[in-house]
Design an enzyme around this catalytic site. Sequence first.
Site, PDB file in Angstrom:
ATOM      1  N   TYR A 148      -4.587  89.159 -17.775  1.00  0.00           N
ATOM      2  CA  TYR A 148      -5.623  89.060 -18.798  1.00  0.00           C
ATOM      3  C   TYR A 148      -6.782  89.954 -18.407  1.00  0.00           C
ATOM      4  CZ  TYR A 148      -9.293  87.055 -21.775  1.00  0.00           C
ATOM      5  OH  TYR A 148     -10.319  86.875 -22.677  1.00  0.00           O
ATOM      6  N   ASP A 243      -8.672  95.388 -12.183  1.00  0.00           N
ATOM      7  CA  ASP A 243      -9.521  94.385 -12.810  1.00  0.00           C
ATOM      8  C   ASP A 243      -9.814  93.321 -11.758  1.00  0.00           C
ATOM      9  OD1 ASP A 243     -10.674  92.303 -14.132  1.00  0.00           O
ATOM     10  OD2 ASP A 243      -9.278  92.313 -15.822  1.00  0.00           O
ATOM     11  N   LYS A 271     -17.826  87.725 -13.370  1.00  0.00           N
ATOM     12  CA  LYS A 271     -17.792  86.407 -12.734  1.00  0.00           C
ATOM     13  C   LYS A 271     -18.715  86.302 -11.510  1.00  0.00           C
ATOM     14  CE  LYS A 271     -13.866  85.007 -15.301  1.00  0.00           C
ATOM     15  NZ  LYS A 271     -12.562  85.485 -15.688  1.00  0.00           N
TER      16      LYS A 271
HETATM   17  C1  PLP Z   1     -12.387  86.372 -17.001  1.00  0.00           C
HETATM   18  C2  PLP Z   1     -11.655  87.638 -16.923  1.00  0.00           C
HETATM   19  C3  PLP Z   1     -11.964  88.735 -17.742  1.00  0.00           C
HETATM   20  C4  PLP Z   1     -12.926  88.643 -18.886  1.00  0.00           C
HETATM   21  O1  PLP Z   1     -14.214  88.351 -18.491  1.00  0.00           O
HETATM   22  P1  PLP Z   1     -15.222  87.702 -19.564  1.00  0.00           P
HETATM   23  O2  PLP Z   1     -16.515  87.656 -18.845  1.00  0.00           O
HETATM   24  O3  PLP Z   1     -14.641  86.362 -19.896  1.00  0.00           O
HETATM   25  O4  PLP Z   1     -15.228  88.605 -20.743  1.00  0.00           O
HETATM   26  C5  PLP Z   1     -11.344  89.945 -17.491  1.00  0.00           C
HETATM   27  N1  PLP Z   1     -10.441  90.068 -16.505  1.00  0.00           N
HETATM   28  C6  PLP Z   1     -10.105  89.039 -15.710  1.00  0.00           C
HETATM   29  C7  PLP Z   1      -9.132  89.247 -14.606  1.00  0.00           C
HETATM   30  C8  PLP Z   1     -10.684  87.783 -15.911  1.00  0.00           C
HETATM   31  O5  PLP Z   1     -10.292  86.754 -15.156  1.00  0.00           O
END
Ligand code: PLP
Length: 436
Positions: A148, A243, A271
């Site tokens: 994701y 990511d 995060k």
């Molecule tokens: C949470 C998450 C996102 C998206 O971040 P948001 O702040 O919710 O838009 C993207 N990549 C990974 C791996 C994530 O866990």
Amino acid sequence: MTASHQHERSDALMERARRVLPGGVNSPVRAYRAVGGEPVVLAGGSGALVTDVDGNEYIDYVASFGPLILGHAHPAVVGAVRDAAERGTSFGAPTEAETELAERIVEAVPSIELVRLVNSGTEATMSALRLARAATGRDLILKFDGCYHGHADGLLASAGSGVATFALPDSPGVPEAFAAQTLVVPFNDLDAVERTFAAHAGAIACVIVEPVAGNMGLIPAADGYLAGLRDICDRHDALLLFDEVITGFRVAPGGAQQHFEVTPDLTALGKVIGGGLPVGAYGGRLDLMERMAPQGDVYQAGTLSGNPLATAAGIAALDTLAADEGAYARLDELGARLQEGLAGAAADAGIALSVSRIGSALTPFFRDGLPGDYAAARECDLDAFGRFHRAMLERGVLAPPSQFETWFVSLAHDEDLIDRTVAVAAEALAEVAASG
Ligand SMILES: *Cc1c(COP(=O)(O)O)cnc(C)c1O
């Protein structure tokens, strides 16, 4: 930790919320569709504990889905946000704190020489992909089934079965033409990546990957996998984008790229770097990041980007982490204690459970043996997970409400809380065994 909580106020609030918010929530992962029942509405949190509006207390492993590595309402973060708020919440002009947060990121993350702050992980990956396409002059991107990367159109694509299918949109409203720019292959399968590059020679701009997958349950990259991706990208003049929205400052200060010693071209963060406020960031090599406006020609902007409250919280969180030399060893210790405790409790209850973990991030998978990709993760007993989740909740442990989410231990957890969690899990798993 009494069983059978009352959730009267929570249930009433969710009913009220549904009249004005789709499904009563502002992010679908907060609803309990995957586990049954209603979410508890939270009133507050402190350290490793949260309290709902009915006054029930829970040991929390959601941690806002990752950001809260210090726990809830850490005094350093709260103090920094309060101080910042008193100086003004947004200016639309540069502030010193933006540079301070950026300096910490550049210093800690091996691949990042220049960084741009945004407001979410979604923005970070979306913008980094725009840059990757601009830098390579190619349109296609390659992602992995079950990874994701936020909810941008072209990334809401999973895989059909088989290798290198052009992705179909995961959501109505995503034009097929957008999803068709995304190739999807299984995670942890280098041959599939090789074949996809061979089939689309000279057309793939970028491989985007969670170096430790955290959104199909926690599934680390297999040995040599990330180095293999690096090699394939190099051979095909494609960029490698990690990511690290979850893994950045979570598995090590420098993220998974430091832990696995593989250097991507671009990195997305979020995060933890926001200390619980809305932040994202993307960065990488100088020659790439210099393409971003106003230095370069690739456009990306944000009214609230580098927001004073968010940067204050982020700096406070990263400085608190950096000041604690034993922080990551401690997180690893606590994570291991929970992993072993859950696995032991499951063995005692006769439940098939395997617990994946890296540092303070883990997932108990309701199946025999750790899954290596999303297809294997989907073989879990989802019904058993749902019953386990509910039984934990009723006994005062708040776990992420899906088999495919990651549990997070914070520095505010301690041995006593972990042991209480394991004791609760033993009861919950016995209940699952009895009802299954
Ligand atoms: C949470 C998450 C996102 C998206 O971040 P948001 O702040 O919710 O838009 C993207 N990549 C990974 C791996 C994530 O866990």
